[in-house]
Design a protein around this motif. Structure first.
Motif, mmCIF file in Angstrom:
data_model
loop_
_atom_site.group_PDB
_atom_site.id
_atom_site.type_symbol
_atom_site.label_atom_id
_atom_site.label_comp_id
_atom_site.label_asym_id
_atom_site.label_seq_id
_atom_site.Cartn_x
_atom_site.Cartn_y
_atom_site.Cartn_z
ATOM 1 N N TRP A 20 0.816 -1.219 0.000
ATOM 2 C CA TRP A 20 0.000 0.000 0.000
ATOM 3 C C TRP A 20 0.846 1.264 0.000
ATOM 4 C CZ3 TRP A 20 -5.237 -0.149 -0.555
ATOM 5 C CH2 TRP A 20 -5.848 -1.389 -0.370
ATOM 6 N N PHE A 21 2.085 1.169 0.479
ATOM 7 C CA PHE A 21 2.937 2.353 0.576
ATOM 8 C C PHE A 21 4.193 2.134 -0.260
ATOM 9 C CE2 PHE A 21 5.958 5.266 2.635
ATOM 10 C CZ PHE A 21 5.206 6.431 2.611
ATOM 11 N N SER A 22 4.081 2.464 -1.524
ATOM 12 C CA SER A 22 5.195 2.303 -2.458
ATOM 13 C C SER A 22 5.348 3.584 -3.261
ATOM 14 C CB SER A 22 4.927 1.130 -3.410
ATOM 15 O OG SER A 22 3.797 1.409 -4.239
ATOM 16 N N MET A 23 6.400 3.659 -4.051
ATOM 17 C CA MET A 23 6.599 4.830 -4.904
ATOM 18 C C MET A 23 5.442 4.982 -5.890
ATOM 19 S SD MET A 23 9.454 6.210 -3.903
ATOM 20 C CE MET A 23 10.228 7.183 -5.196
ATOM 21 N N ALA A 24 4.896 3.842 -6.345
ATOM 22 C CA ALA A 24 3.784 3.894 -7.293
ATOM 23 C C ALA A 24 2.518 4.446 -6.653
ATOM 24 C CB ALA A 24 3.519 2.502 -7.867
ATOM 25 N N SER A 25 2.191 3.988 -5.439
ATOM 26 C CA SER A 25 0.966 4.454 -4.784
ATOM 27 C C SER A 25 1.075 5.922 -4.388
ATOM 28 C CB SER A 25 0.662 3.593 -3.554
ATOM 29 O OG SER A 25 1.713 3.650 -2.616
ATOM 30 N N VAL A 26 2.214 6.324 -3.824
ATOM 31 C CA VAL A 26 2.410 7.727 -3.441
ATOM 32 C C VAL A 26 2.436 8.613 -4.680
ATOM 33 C CG1 VAL A 26 4.002 9.364 -2.362
ATOM 34 C CG2 VAL A 26 3.612 7.132 -1.311
ATOM 35 N N SER A 75 -12.681 -3.454 -2.835
ATOM 36 C CA SER A 75 -12.762 -1.995 -2.665
ATOM 37 C C SER A 75 -11.539 -1.304 -3.263
ATOM 38 C CB SER A 75 -12.888 -1.645 -1.178
ATOM 39 O OG SER A 75 -14.085 -2.158 -0.645
ATOM 40 N N ARG A 76 -10.364 -1.927 -3.085
ATOM 41 C CA ARG A 76 -9.157 -1.361 -3.701
ATOM 42 C C ARG A 76 -9.284 -1.339 -5.217
ATOM 43 N NH1 ARG A 76 -4.549 -5.351 -4.056
ATOM 44 N NH2 ARG A 76 -5.589 -5.690 -6.039
ATOM 45 N N GLU A 77 -9.788 -2.417 -5.808
ATOM 46 C CA GLU A 77 -9.914 -2.474 -7.265
ATOM 47 C C GLU A 77 -10.983 -1.499 -7.760
ATOM 48 O OE1 GLU A 77 -10.239 -6.564 -8.580
ATOM 49 O OE2 GLU A 77 -8.054 -6.775 -8.381
ATOM 50 N N VAL A 78 -12.065 -1.332 -6.999
ATOM 51 C CA VAL A 78 -13.086 -0.344 -7.352
ATOM 52 C C VAL A 78 -12.485 1.062 -7.317
ATOM 53 C CG1 VAL A 78 -15.197 0.795 -6.540
ATOM 54 C CG2 VAL A 78 -15.090 -1.701 -6.652
ATOM 55 N N SER A 352 -3.043 -8.351 -11.195
ATOM 56 C CA SER A 352 -4.240 -7.540 -11.401
ATOM 57 C C SER A 352 -3.916 -6.259 -12.149
ATOM 58 C CB SER A 352 -4.882 -7.211 -10.054
ATOM 59 O OG SER A 352 -5.940 -6.292 -10.215
ATOM 60 N N PHE A 353 -4.784 -5.903 -13.077
ATOM 61 C CA PHE A 353 -4.650 -4.606 -13.745
ATOM 62 C C PHE A 353 -5.033 -3.481 -12.792
ATOM 63 C CE2 PHE A 353 -6.640 -1.122 -16.113
ATOM 64 C CZ PHE A 353 -5.612 -0.772 -16.983
ATOM 65 N N LEU A 354 -5.983 -3.757 -11.890
ATOM 66 C CA LEU A 354 -6.478 -2.736 -10.965
ATOM 67 C C LEU A 354 -5.603 -2.718 -9.716
ATOM 68 C CD1 LEU A 354 -10.290 -3.342 -11.469
ATOM 69 C CD2 LEU A 354 -8.863 -1.558 -12.477
ATOM 70 N N ASP A 355 -4.372 -2.267 -9.911
ATOM 71 C CA ASP A 355 -3.402 -2.193 -8.830
ATOM 72 C C ASP A 355 -2.647 -0.874 -8.959
ATOM 73 O OD1 ASP A 355 -1.940 -2.865 -6.621
ATOM 74 O OD2 ASP A 355 -1.341 -4.834 -7.365
#
Length: 381
Positions: A20-26, A75-78, A352-355
């Motif tokens: 949940w806390f990566s360079m991509a998410s931030v 919920s994350r994918e939504v 997953s594509f929804l990531d």
């Protein structure tokens, strides 16, 4: 400044402390906040998006109602589907040539470093040695980093600063797509295109090579009237030479049984179970319930073996509503052939594509591509 920063994040996007806390998410959060004041593009797919979201939660209720872990995953994918739709439907700032030059220098630096690292890894791997970021840097996604046993008994391919060769390939494809609008105008972007193409070939990512070929055909169609003038003959000559070298050096890899198994598991085998799965489970099957279970006892096939294609993942996860989700995704950039090809390439990636990693790539690729295409050629600051 924000998009310069996010461009610099590209080679580091898989690094972080957790899923949940990566360079991509931030980076995704920063980019989306930056887009919040941009004007909206009128979108007629909102009803389809709403249907997809409702369907995803209906699938959860049918599969594993009360399982909080599954609820969080859905919920994350939504959330990511909504954010991707938001990104696709925001107008981007029209930049000037000065900003384009900054992008070009950064993209040249990133692509050059990836090429050098990929070549170094390729050479060292021939001697059973690995050089690259350690597993702990990859926020829980570093399980594919080769171990000593892998180096002895498996054929390992270069992956640059990423966790696997296919991700290196898709990042190079991202840089190529961003460069396309400027290929006929700036020589530096043709160099970036060439460097990234060479890296894809060395990485031996079959999916990225396929989409690189599709993009080359598309570019030829665009520039065929002035191909010699706009794109140096050397460019095509080097690509043809590399393709021939690739065929010769890696023919044993392409023809090996492991390669055939990989392709079958990713594309062909899931088709055999698709209709049965939908008829038996029209609302899909719980991800956590199937991921470690056996799919076919006679073949010794597990679900995990075939979960290497995001398209199938969506259909197996959400059943008939998975097709609705795919419609939403494939309509995100329906007016741009290059971005639609890019989306399809992402859909064939592992997992997953929804990531968050895919959200970051869609964000950066779409914004920079549209800025390159809509640049103000007159204004120079």
């Amino acid at each position: 400044m924000t998009w310069i920063l996010l461009t610099l994040v590209i080679p580091l996007m898989q690094f972080g402390l957790s899923w949940w806390f990566s360079m991509a998410s931030v980076g995704s959060i920063i980019g989306i906040v930056k887009l919040r004041n941009s004007s909206n593009i009128v979108d007629n797919q909102n009803p389809i998006l709403v249907l997809a979201i409702v369907g995803m939660y209906m699938a959860y209720l049918a599969q594993s109602f009360g399982d909080f872990h599954s609820f969080l995953r859905v919920s994350r994918e939504v959330l990511i589907l909504i954010l991707m739709s938001f990104v696709a439907n925001r107008k981007v700032l029209v930049v000037n040539l000065s900003m384009i030059r900054k992008y070009s220098r950064l993209l040249l630096l990133i692509s050059s470093v990836q090429l050098m690292l990929t070549i170094l890894q390729f050479v060292l791997l021939q001697n059973g040695r690995w050089f690259g970021p350690p597993e702990i840097w990859f926020a829980g996604r570093g399980s594919l980093i080769p171990t000593n046993l892998d180096l002895i008994y498996s054929y390992i391919r270069p992956s640059g600063s990423f966790s696997e060769p296919s991700f290196l390939g898709i990042v190079c494809l991202t840089i190529i797509v961003i460069s396309i609008p400027r290929l006929g105008k700036d020589r530096i972007f043709r160099i970036i295109f060439l460097i990234s193409s060479i890296t894809i070939l060395i990485s031996q990512s079959k999916s990225s090579i396929l989409f690189l070929f599709i993009i080359l055909i598309h570019i030829y169609r665009i520039f065929r009237g002035s191909l010699v003038e706009k794109i140096p003959v050397l460019f095509l000559g080097v690509l043809v030479s590399l393709a021939l070298i690739y065929t010769q050096i890696f023919s044993r890899i392409q023809g090996s049984s492991s390669s055939e198994i990989s392709i079958n598991n990713r594309i062909f085998i899931p088709i055999k179970f698709l209709l049965t799965s939908i008829s038996d489970h029209p609302f899909g099957t719980d991800f956590y319930g199937r991921v470690s279970s056996v799919l076919d006892l006679t073949m010794g096939l597990t679900w995990e073996t075939i979960l290497h294609n995001s398209i199938y993942n969506l259909i197996f996860s959400y059943g008939l509503f998975g097709f609705v989700v795919l419609v939403v995704i494939l309509q995100l950039f329906r007016k741009s052939f290059e971005l639609q090809v890019y989306l399809f390439a992402l859909l064939l990636q592992n997992g997953s594509f929804l990531d968050f990693d895919k959200l970051f790539l869609v964000l950066v690729a779409s914004v920079l591509y549209r800025q390159m295409r809509n640049v103000d050629e007159e204004q120079i600051i």
